[in-house]
Design a protein around this motif. Structure first.
Motif, PDB file in Angstrom:
ATOM      1  N   LEU A  53       0.829  -1.207   0.000  1.00 54.56           N
ATOM      2  CA  LEU A  53       0.000   0.000   0.000  1.00 54.56           C
ATOM      3  C   LEU A  53       0.866   1.260   0.000  1.00 54.56           C
ATOM      4  O   LEU A  53       0.568   2.231  -0.700  1.00 54.56           O
ATOM      5  CB  LEU A  53      -0.934   0.007   1.210  1.00 54.56           C
ATOM      6  CG  LEU A  53      -2.089  -0.995   1.191  1.00 54.56           C
ATOM      7  CD1 LEU A  53      -2.864  -0.923   2.503  1.00 54.56           C
ATOM      8  CD2 LEU A  53      -3.017  -0.738   0.012  1.00 54.56           C
ATOM      9  N   LEU A  54       1.967   1.217   0.772  1.00 48.23           N
ATOM     10  CA  LEU A  54       2.897   2.355   0.777  1.00 48.23           C
ATOM     11  C   LEU A  54       3.541   2.521  -0.599  1.00 48.23           C
ATOM     12  O   LEU A  54       3.739   3.648  -1.077  1.00 48.23           O
ATOM     13  CB  LEU A  54       3.969   2.158   1.845  1.00 48.23           C
ATOM     14  CG  LEU A  54       3.497   2.300   3.300  1.00 48.23           C
ATOM     15  CD1 LEU A  54       4.620   1.918   4.262  1.00 48.23           C
ATOM     16  CD2 LEU A  54       3.034   3.730   3.586  1.00 48.23           C
ATOM     17  N   LEU A  55       3.870   1.382  -1.236  1.00 47.99           N
ATOM     18  CA  LEU A  55       4.417   1.439  -2.598  1.00 47.99           C
ATOM     19  C   LEU A  55       3.393   2.053  -3.549  1.00 47.99           C
ATOM     20  O   LEU A  55       3.738   2.886  -4.400  1.00 47.99           O
ATOM     21  CB  LEU A  55       4.789   0.031  -3.068  1.00 47.99           C
ATOM     22  CG  LEU A  55       5.251  -0.094  -4.533  1.00 47.99           C
ATOM     23  CD1 LEU A  55       6.545   0.700  -4.747  1.00 47.99           C
ATOM     24  CD2 LEU A  55       5.454  -1.559  -4.910  1.00 47.99           C
ATOM     25  N   GLY A  56       2.132   1.653  -3.400  1.00 48.82           N
ATOM     26  CA  GLY A  56       1.069   2.194  -4.236  1.00 48.82           C
ATOM     27  C   GLY A  56       0.927   3.697  -4.067  1.00 48.82           C
ATOM     28  O   GLY A  56       0.759   4.428  -5.050  1.00 48.82           O
ATOM     29  N   ILE A  57       0.996   4.170  -2.827  1.00 45.90           N
ATOM     30  CA  ILE A  57       0.917   5.608  -2.565  1.00 45.90           C
ATOM     31  C   ILE A  57       2.076   6.331  -3.241  1.00 45.90           C
ATOM     32  O   ILE A  57       1.897   7.365  -3.894  1.00 45.90           O
ATOM     33  CB  ILE A  57       0.921   5.888  -1.048  1.00 45.90           C
ATOM     34  CG1 ILE A  57      -0.389   5.407  -0.419  1.00 45.90           C
ATOM     35  CG2 ILE A  57       1.119   7.377  -0.764  1.00 45.90           C
ATOM     36  CD1 ILE A  57      -0.422   5.511   1.089  1.00 45.90           C
ATOM     37  N   HIS A  58       3.280   5.771  -3.105  1.00 45.57           N
ATOM     38  CA  HIS A  58       4.477   6.384  -3.706  1.00 45.57           C
ATOM     39  C   HIS A  58       4.360   6.428  -5.239  1.00 45.57           C
ATOM     40  O   HIS A  58       4.627   7.474  -5.861  1.00 45.57           O
ATOM     41  CB  HIS A  58       5.718   5.599  -3.302  1.00 45.57           C
ATOM     42  CG  HIS A  58       6.981   6.053  -3.982  1.00 45.57           C
ATOM     43  ND1 HIS A  58       7.607   7.245  -3.660  1.00 45.57           N
ATOM     44  CD2 HIS A  58       7.721   5.492  -4.984  1.00 45.57           C
ATOM     45  CE1 HIS A  58       8.678   7.392  -4.430  1.00 45.57           C
ATOM     46  NE2 HIS A  58       8.765   6.348  -5.240  1.00 45.57           N
ATOM     47  N   MET A  59       3.936   5.323  -5.839  1.00 44.97           N
ATOM     48  CA  MET A  59       3.835   5.267  -7.293  1.00 44.97           C
ATOM     49  C   MET A  59       2.739   6.198  -7.815  1.00 44.97           C
ATOM     50  O   MET A  59       2.859   6.775  -8.890  1.00 44.97           O
ATOM     51  CB  MET A  59       3.541   3.834  -7.741  1.00 44.97           C
ATOM     52  CG  MET A  59       4.636   2.832  -7.407  1.00 44.97           C
ATOM     53  SD  MET A  59       6.148   3.099  -8.346  1.00 44.97           S
ATOM     54  CE  MET A  59       5.651   2.536  -9.965  1.00 44.97           C
ATOM     55  N   SER A  60       1.669   6.356  -7.047  1.00 45.02           N
ATOM     56  CA  SER A  60       0.546   7.189  -7.493  1.00 45.02           C
ATOM     57  C   SER A  60       0.887   8.673  -7.498  1.00 45.02           C
ATOM     58  O   SER A  60       0.167   9.479  -8.104  1.00 45.02           O
ATOM     59  CB  SER A  60      -0.679   6.950  -6.599  1.00 45.02           C
ATOM     60  OG  SER A  60      -0.479   7.480  -5.303  1.00 45.02           O
ATOM     61  N   GLN A  61       1.979   9.040  -6.833  1.00 45.64           N
ATOM     62  CA  GLN A  61       2.352  10.448  -6.744  1.00 45.64           C
ATOM     63  C   GLN A  61       3.292  10.902  -7.862  1.00 45.64           C
ATOM     64  O   GLN A  61       3.699  12.062  -7.892  1.00 45.64           O
ATOM     65  CB  GLN A  61       3.007  10.718  -5.373  1.00 45.64           C
ATOM     66  CG  GLN A  61       2.015  10.584  -4.229  1.00 45.64           C
ATOM     67  CD  GLN A  61       2.665  10.661  -2.856  1.00 45.64           C
ATOM     68  OE1 GLN A  61       3.890  10.544  -2.741  1.00 45.64           O
ATOM     69  NE2 GLN A  61       1.871  10.870  -1.827  1.00 45.64           N
ATOM     70  N   LYS A  62       3.596   9.996  -8.788  1.00 43.65           N
ATOM     71  CA  LYS A  62       4.426  10.391  -9.937  1.00 43.65           C
ATOM     72  C   LYS A  62       3.677  11.414 -10.779  1.00 43.65           C
ATOM     73  O   LYS A  62       2.471  11.290 -10.984  1.00 43.65           O
ATOM     74  CB  LYS A  62       4.761   9.152 -10.783  1.00 43.65           C
ATOM     75  CG  LYS A  62       5.710   8.175 -10.121  1.00 43.65           C
ATOM     76  CD  LYS A  62       5.766   6.849 -10.860  1.00 43.65           C
ATOM     77  CE  LYS A  62       6.277   7.001 -12.273  1.00 43.65           C
ATOM     78  NZ  LYS A  62       6.359   5.698 -12.971  1.00 43.65           N
ATOM     79  N   PRO A  63       4.359  12.436 -11.273  1.00 44.92           N
ATOM     80  CA  PRO A  63       3.677  13.457 -12.079  1.00 44.92           C
ATOM     81  C   PRO A  63       3.228  12.921 -13.429  1.00 44.92           C
ATOM     82  O   PRO A  63       3.777  11.944 -13.943  1.00 44.92           O
ATOM     83  CB  PRO A  63       4.751  14.552 -12.239  1.00 44.92           C
ATOM     84  CG  PRO A  63       6.051  13.820 -12.098  1.00 44.92           C
ATOM     85  CD  PRO A  63       5.803  12.721 -11.118  1.00 44.92           C
TER      86      PRO A  63
END
Length: 314
Positions: A53-63
């Motif tokens: 889930l933390l990985l998902g949050i990080h990946m979702s923040q890519k511009p």
């Protein structure tokens, strides 16, 4: 984007699950309990799920870029779906397998008091994590009932942790009851049965999570209240005669795409139409800051009449 409060919920759950997993495996090694092994597996899976889930949050923040002009917000929904699959396959599957194995080749419990100590500690830790997740979830609930709030939630991190912790507490109670009955009745089969029930609980939770994640991943609309508010704002905007079509799509927990097809009032100049569109966009963004992208298509009165006449001829 997922909020900082969502990350707080995940970190709290991850810390609790990691500590619990270690103590459960130690207790399982001492006592030989099948239910305790299943609970240990469950806690390890939950810890891994929170990392995903933390990985998902990080990946979702890519511009946003040329290949993904609307951004990467749906990465979070993808990884939530993976979490559901892992809970079903590893958590549920291995627990059921461990329970069946124990029923086929039962072994007596040794020093069950260690299981009781660990289970009580685990219930307290999981209860703490569950309370944090519930506190984050309740403000989003409003007047909806619990299930409606989960279905309408656009942030899967909070309800995933809430589901996992609820399943964990239910599993711990089942494990406690299975070990207690096996101990009191001197019946080695209760432990294996408890392990199977834990696996079934995890499988049911995984299916519910997968269902909610799928809806978000394939392009779910914004919640009904948001859509109703936007329609109301359009109707009160000077220069707007009618909202012909209103389409929304959830791109991330706090990112919504809005497409409006509007019929403007008669005799507006081009400058007046541009001003009306600008004012309407400003009102919508002020009321709903999560709406990041707005596309407005103008429908002329002549075009509308022609469309209606064609429909009547068919």
């Amino acid at each position: 984007m997922a909020s900082d409060s969502s990350k707080k919920t995940i970190f709290a759950a991850m810390g609790a699950n990691l500590a619990i997993a270690i103590t459960k495996f130690i207790a399982a090694a001492i006592t030989g309990s099948s239910a305790m092994i299943s609970e240990g597996i469950h806690s390890v899976v939950d810890t891994g799920d929170q990392l995903l889930l933390l990985l998902g949050i990080h990946m979702s923040q890519k511009p946003a870029d040329d290949r993904h002009p609307f951004g990467y917000g749906q990465e979070l929904y993808f990884w939530t779906l993976i979490v559901a699959i892992l809970i079903f396959a590893i958590g549920g599957g291995m627990s059921i397998y461990e329970g069946i194995t124990h029923l086929i080749n039962p072994s007596p419990l040794e020093n069950p008091k260690w299981n009781y100590i660990v289970l009580v500690m685990a219930i307290l830790f999981e209860g703490f994590s569950w309370t944090i997740a519930l506190k984050e979830f309740l403000p989003t609930k409003g007047e909806q009932n619990f299930w409606q709030a989960i279905k309408n939630s656009k942030d899967p991190t909070v309800f995933t942790v809430l589901f996992e912790d609820s399943a964990a507490i239910a599993g711990l109670l089942v494990a406690f009851l299975g070990i207690l009955l096996g101990h009191l009745l001197n019946n080695v089969y209760f432990d294996g049965i408890a392990s199977i029930i834990i696996g079934i609980i995890l499988a049911v939770v995984a299916v519910l999570l997968a269902r909610e994640s799928k809806g978000l991943l394939v392009g779910e609309s914004a919640d009904p209240q948001t859509i109703a508010n936007i329609r109301s704002l359009c109707k009160t905007q000077s220069g707007v005669k009618e909202v012909i079509r209103l389409l929304t799509m959830q791109l991330a927990p706090q990112e919504v795409l809005l497409n409006l097809e509007i019929q403007f009032t008669k005799n507006l100049t081009g400058e007046e139409i541009a001003s009306t569109v600008e004012n309407l966009e400003a009102k919508i963004r002020h009321k709903h800051p999560e709406i990041k992208l707005i596309f407005i298509e103008a429908k002329s009165l002549a075009a509308t009449r022609k469309s209606v006449e064609n429909d009547e001829k068919k």
